[in-house]
Scaffold this motif. Sequence first.
Motif, PDB file in Angstrom:
ATOM      1  N   GLN A 169       7.062  -6.177   8.873  1.00  0.00           N
ATOM      2  CA  GLN A 169       5.751  -4.854   8.993  1.00  0.00           C
ATOM      3  C   GLN A 169       5.559  -4.565   7.619  1.00  0.00           C
ATOM      4  OE1 GLN A 169       4.337  -4.362  11.435  1.00  0.00           O
ATOM      5  NE2 GLN A 169       3.133  -2.565  11.032  1.00  0.00           N
ATOM      6  N   VAL A 170       4.041  -4.697   7.184  1.00  0.00           N
ATOM      7  CA  VAL A 170       3.667  -4.127   5.769  1.00  0.00           C
ATOM      8  C   VAL A 170       2.889  -3.137   5.840  1.00  0.00           C
ATOM      9  CG1 VAL A 170       2.349  -4.660   3.732  1.00  0.00           C
ATOM     10  CG2 VAL A 170       3.683  -6.608   5.015  1.00  0.00           C
ATOM     11  N   GLN A 171       2.845  -2.138   5.226  1.00  0.00           N
ATOM     12  CA  GLN A 171       2.074  -0.787   5.164  1.00  0.00           C
ATOM     13  C   GLN A 171       1.310  -0.782   3.921  1.00  0.00           C
ATOM     14  OE1 GLN A 171       4.753   2.526   5.951  1.00  0.00           O
ATOM     15  NE2 GLN A 171       3.829   2.668   8.130  1.00  0.00           N
ATOM     16  N   LEU A 172       0.122  -0.528   4.059  1.00  0.00           N
ATOM     17  CA  LEU A 172      -0.748  -0.463   2.705  1.00  0.00           C
ATOM     18  C   LEU A 172      -1.354   1.013   2.695  1.00  0.00           C
ATOM     19  CD1 LEU A 172      -2.804  -3.500   3.276  1.00  0.00           C
ATOM     20  CD2 LEU A 172      -0.777  -3.516   1.799  1.00  0.00           C
ATOM     21  N   VAL A 173      -1.250   1.638   1.618  1.00  0.00           N
ATOM     22  CA  VAL A 173      -1.557   2.747   1.301  1.00  0.00           C
ATOM     23  C   VAL A 173      -2.688   2.958   0.168  1.00  0.00           C
ATOM     24  CG1 VAL A 173      -0.868   5.477   0.971  1.00  0.00           C
ATOM     25  CG2 VAL A 173       0.481   4.029   2.226  1.00  0.00           C
ATOM     26  N   GLU A 174      -3.863   3.471   0.485  1.00  0.00           N
ATOM     27  CA  GLU A 174      -4.845   3.565  -0.522  1.00  0.00           C
ATOM     28  C   GLU A 174      -4.983   4.961  -1.119  1.00  0.00           C
ATOM     29  OE1 GLU A 174      -7.023   0.814   2.813  1.00  0.00           O
ATOM     30  OE2 GLU A 174      -5.810   2.646   2.629  1.00  0.00           O
ATOM     31  N   SER A 175      -5.251   5.115  -2.385  1.00  0.00           N
ATOM     32  CA  SER A 175      -5.587   6.226  -2.848  1.00  0.00           C
ATOM     33  C   SER A 175      -6.702   6.067  -4.022  1.00  0.00           C
ATOM     34  CB  SER A 175      -4.229   6.771  -3.571  1.00  0.00           C
ATOM     35  OG  SER A 175      -3.655   6.111  -4.491  1.00  0.00           O
ATOM     36  N   GLY A 176      -7.247   7.259  -4.628  1.00  0.00           N
ATOM     37  CA  GLY A 176      -7.926   7.201  -5.674  1.00  0.00           C
ATOM     38  C   GLY A 176      -9.774   7.644  -5.273  1.00  0.00           C
ATOM     39  N   GLY A 177     -10.039   7.472  -4.108  1.00  0.00           N
ATOM     40  CA  GLY A 177     -11.229   7.904  -3.586  1.00  0.00           C
ATOM     41  C   GLY A 177     -11.646   9.296  -3.790  1.00  0.00           C
ATOM     42  N   GLY A 178     -12.804   9.836  -3.937  1.00  0.00           N
ATOM     43  CA  GLY A 178     -13.464  10.967  -4.141  1.00  0.00           C
ATOM     44  C   GLY A 178     -14.900  11.045  -4.342  1.00  0.00           C
ATOM     45  N   LEU A 179     -15.444  12.139  -4.890  1.00  0.00           N
ATOM     46  CA  LEU A 179     -16.771  12.193  -5.014  1.00  0.00           C
ATOM     47  C   LEU A 179     -17.017  12.024  -6.574  1.00  0.00           C
ATOM     48  CD1 LEU A 179     -19.600  13.308  -4.051  1.00  0.00           C
ATOM     49  CD2 LEU A 179     -18.425  15.741  -4.642  1.00  0.00           C
ATOM     50  N   VAL A 180     -18.011  11.355  -6.949  1.00  0.00           N
ATOM     51  CA  VAL A 180     -18.298  11.166  -8.147  1.00  0.00           C
ATOM     52  C   VAL A 180     -20.042  10.909  -8.270  1.00  0.00           C
ATOM     53  CG1 VAL A 180     -18.124   8.502  -7.798  1.00  0.00           C
ATOM     54  CG2 VAL A 180     -17.986   9.813 -10.125  1.00  0.00           C
ATOM     55  N   GLN A 181     -20.464  11.323  -9.659  1.00  0.00           N
ATOM     56  CA  GLN A 181     -21.771  11.367  -9.682  1.00  0.00           C
ATOM     57  C   GLN A 181     -22.288   9.852  -9.841  1.00  0.00           C
ATOM     58  OE1 GLN A 181     -22.895  14.039 -12.785  1.00  0.00           O
ATOM     59  NE2 GLN A 181     -23.255  15.682 -11.472  1.00  0.00           N
ATOM     60  N   PHE A 241       4.454  -9.110  -1.420  1.00  0.00           N
ATOM     61  CA  PHE A 241       3.039  -8.707  -1.942  1.00  0.00           C
ATOM     62  C   PHE A 241       2.644  -9.788  -2.999  1.00  0.00           C
ATOM     63  CE2 PHE A 241      -0.015  -6.004  -3.791  1.00  0.00           C
ATOM     64  CZ  PHE A 241      -0.264  -6.183  -4.904  1.00  0.00           C
ATOM     65  N   SER A 242       3.672 -10.150  -3.935  1.00  0.00           N
ATOM     66  CA  SER A 242       3.448 -10.864  -5.222  1.00  0.00           C
ATOM     67  C   SER A 242       2.887 -12.492  -4.692  1.00  0.00           C
ATOM     68  CB  SER A 242       4.913 -11.370  -5.967  1.00  0.00           C
ATOM     69  OG  SER A 242       5.561 -11.884  -5.051  1.00  0.00           O
ATOM     70  N   GLN A 243       3.085 -12.767  -3.245  1.00  0.00           N
ATOM     71  CA  GLN A 243       2.719 -14.075  -2.908  1.00  0.00           C
ATOM     72  C   GLN A 243       1.398 -13.769  -1.954  1.00  0.00           C
ATOM     73  OE1 GLN A 243       6.113 -15.188  -0.002  1.00  0.00           O
ATOM     74  NE2 GLN A 243       7.233 -13.596  -1.551  1.00  0.00           N
ATOM     75  N   SER A 244       0.915 -12.568  -1.868  1.00  0.00           N
ATOM     76  CA  SER A 244      -0.204 -12.463  -1.156  1.00  0.00           C
ATOM     77  C   SER A 244      -1.538 -12.216  -1.771  1.00  0.00           C
ATOM     78  CB  SER A 244      -0.113 -11.134  -0.334  1.00  0.00           C
ATOM     79  OG  SER A 244       1.186 -11.082   0.308  1.00  0.00           O
ATOM     80  N   THR A 245      -2.560 -12.846  -0.954  1.00  0.00           N
ATOM     81  CA  THR A 245      -3.901 -12.437  -1.347  1.00  0.00           C
ATOM     82  C   THR A 245      -4.300 -11.103  -1.130  1.00  0.00           C
ATOM     83  OG1 THR A 245      -4.506 -14.957  -1.340  1.00  0.00           O
ATOM     84  CG2 THR A 245      -6.436 -13.536  -1.056  1.00  0.00           C
ATOM     85  N   GLU A 268      -3.540 -12.833   3.115  1.00  0.00           N
ATOM     86  CA  GLU A 268      -2.790 -13.945   3.702  1.00  0.00           C
ATOM     87  C   GLU A 268      -1.441 -13.738   2.874  1.00  0.00           C
ATOM     88  OE1 GLU A 268      -4.957 -17.700   3.076  1.00  0.00           O
ATOM     89  OE2 GLU A 268      -4.459 -17.440   1.058  1.00  0.00           O
ATOM     90  N   PRO A 269      -0.348 -13.977   3.283  1.00  0.00           N
ATOM     91  CA  PRO A 269       0.035 -15.098   4.504  1.00  0.00           C
ATOM     92  C   PRO A 269      -0.069 -14.246   5.772  1.00  0.00           C
ATOM     93  CG  PRO A 269       2.189 -14.476   3.535  1.00  0.00           C
ATOM     94  CD  PRO A 269       0.909 -13.844   2.610  1.00  0.00           C
ATOM     95  N   TYR A 270      -0.073 -12.908   5.735  1.00  0.00           N
ATOM     96  CA  TYR A 270      -0.468 -12.159   7.062  1.00  0.00           C
ATOM     97  C   TYR A 270      -1.780 -11.523   7.108  1.00  0.00           C
ATOM     98  CZ  TYR A 270       4.366 -13.169   7.158  1.00  0.00           C
ATOM     99  OH  TYR A 270       5.507 -14.001   7.149  1.00  0.00           O
ATOM    100  N   ASN A 271      -1.874 -10.424   7.968  1.00  0.00           N
ATOM    101  CA  ASN A 271      -3.279  -9.906   8.120  1.00  0.00           C
ATOM    102  C   ASN A 271      -3.086  -8.379   8.251  1.00  0.00           C
ATOM    103  OD1 ASN A 271      -5.926  -8.845   7.933  1.00  0.00           O
ATOM    104  ND2 ASN A 271      -6.226  -9.585   9.990  1.00  0.00           N
ATOM    105  N   TYR A 272      -3.109  -7.610   7.108  1.00  0.00           N
ATOM    106  CA  TYR A 272      -2.716  -5.869   7.236  1.00  0.00           C
ATOM    107  C   TYR A 272      -3.771  -5.353   6.640  1.00  0.00           C
ATOM    108  CZ  TYR A 272       2.063  -7.152   8.565  1.00  0.00           C
ATOM    109  OH  TYR A 272       3.019  -7.590   9.266  1.00  0.00           O
ATOM    110  N   TRP A 273      -4.044  -4.134   7.074  1.00  0.00           N
ATOM    111  CA  TRP A 273      -5.166  -3.205   6.785  1.00  0.00           C
ATOM    112  C   TRP A 273      -4.555  -2.031   6.270  1.00  0.00           C
ATOM    113  CZ3 TRP A 273     -10.485  -4.576   5.902  1.00  0.00           C
ATOM    114  CH2 TRP A 273     -10.792  -5.527   6.350  1.00  0.00           C
ATOM    115  N   GLY A 274      -5.036  -1.109   5.371  1.00  0.00           N
ATOM    116  CA  GLY A 274      -4.898   0.129   4.832  1.00  0.00           C
ATOM    117  C   GLY A 274      -5.705   1.041   5.871  1.00  0.00           C
ATOM    118  N   GLN A 275      -5.445   2.322   5.775  1.00  0.00           N
ATOM    119  CA  GLN A 275      -6.239   3.685   6.543  1.00  0.00           C
ATOM    120  C   GLN A 275      -7.641   3.620   5.894  1.00  0.00           C
ATOM    121  OE1 GLN A 275      -5.406   4.697   9.408  1.00  0.00           O
ATOM    122  NE2 GLN A 275      -4.064   2.749   9.460  1.00  0.00           N
TER     123      GLN A 275
END
Length: 114
Positions: free
Chosen positions: A1-13, A29-33, A99-106
């Motif tokens: 099982q892989v978890q992906l956690v995004e950060s850094g979004g926000g409001l910008v001009q 991770f190192s083997q993944s696209t 790949e080699p698997y398929n996971y998405w962050g939130q």
Amino acid sequence: QVQLVESGGGLVQAGGSLRLSCVASGSIFSQSTMAWYRQAPGKQRELVAAITSGRTANYADSVKGRFAISRDNAKSTVYLQMNSLKSEDTGVYYCRLVEPYNYWGQGTQVTVSS
């Protein structure tokens, strides 16, 4: 099982910059696209950029020359540097282990005000 956690979004001009980060758990991770996608309100999710394990990068035509994808395997992190942002870049940005698997962050919201 892989978890992906995004950060850094926000409001910008418009014309500004943001850097998104996505940290992956697990040991593949190192083997993944890895890729970044985005979904604007009322539109389908679209590929923004991808990077292979060999660091070959590809970009959507709409972001070429403005966005840069990179990775740090030691930190299991993929980045998306976004420069010269436009209002049409607004949306939820998702990290994906392709790949080699398929996971998405939130997802992380990016809003560009004009």
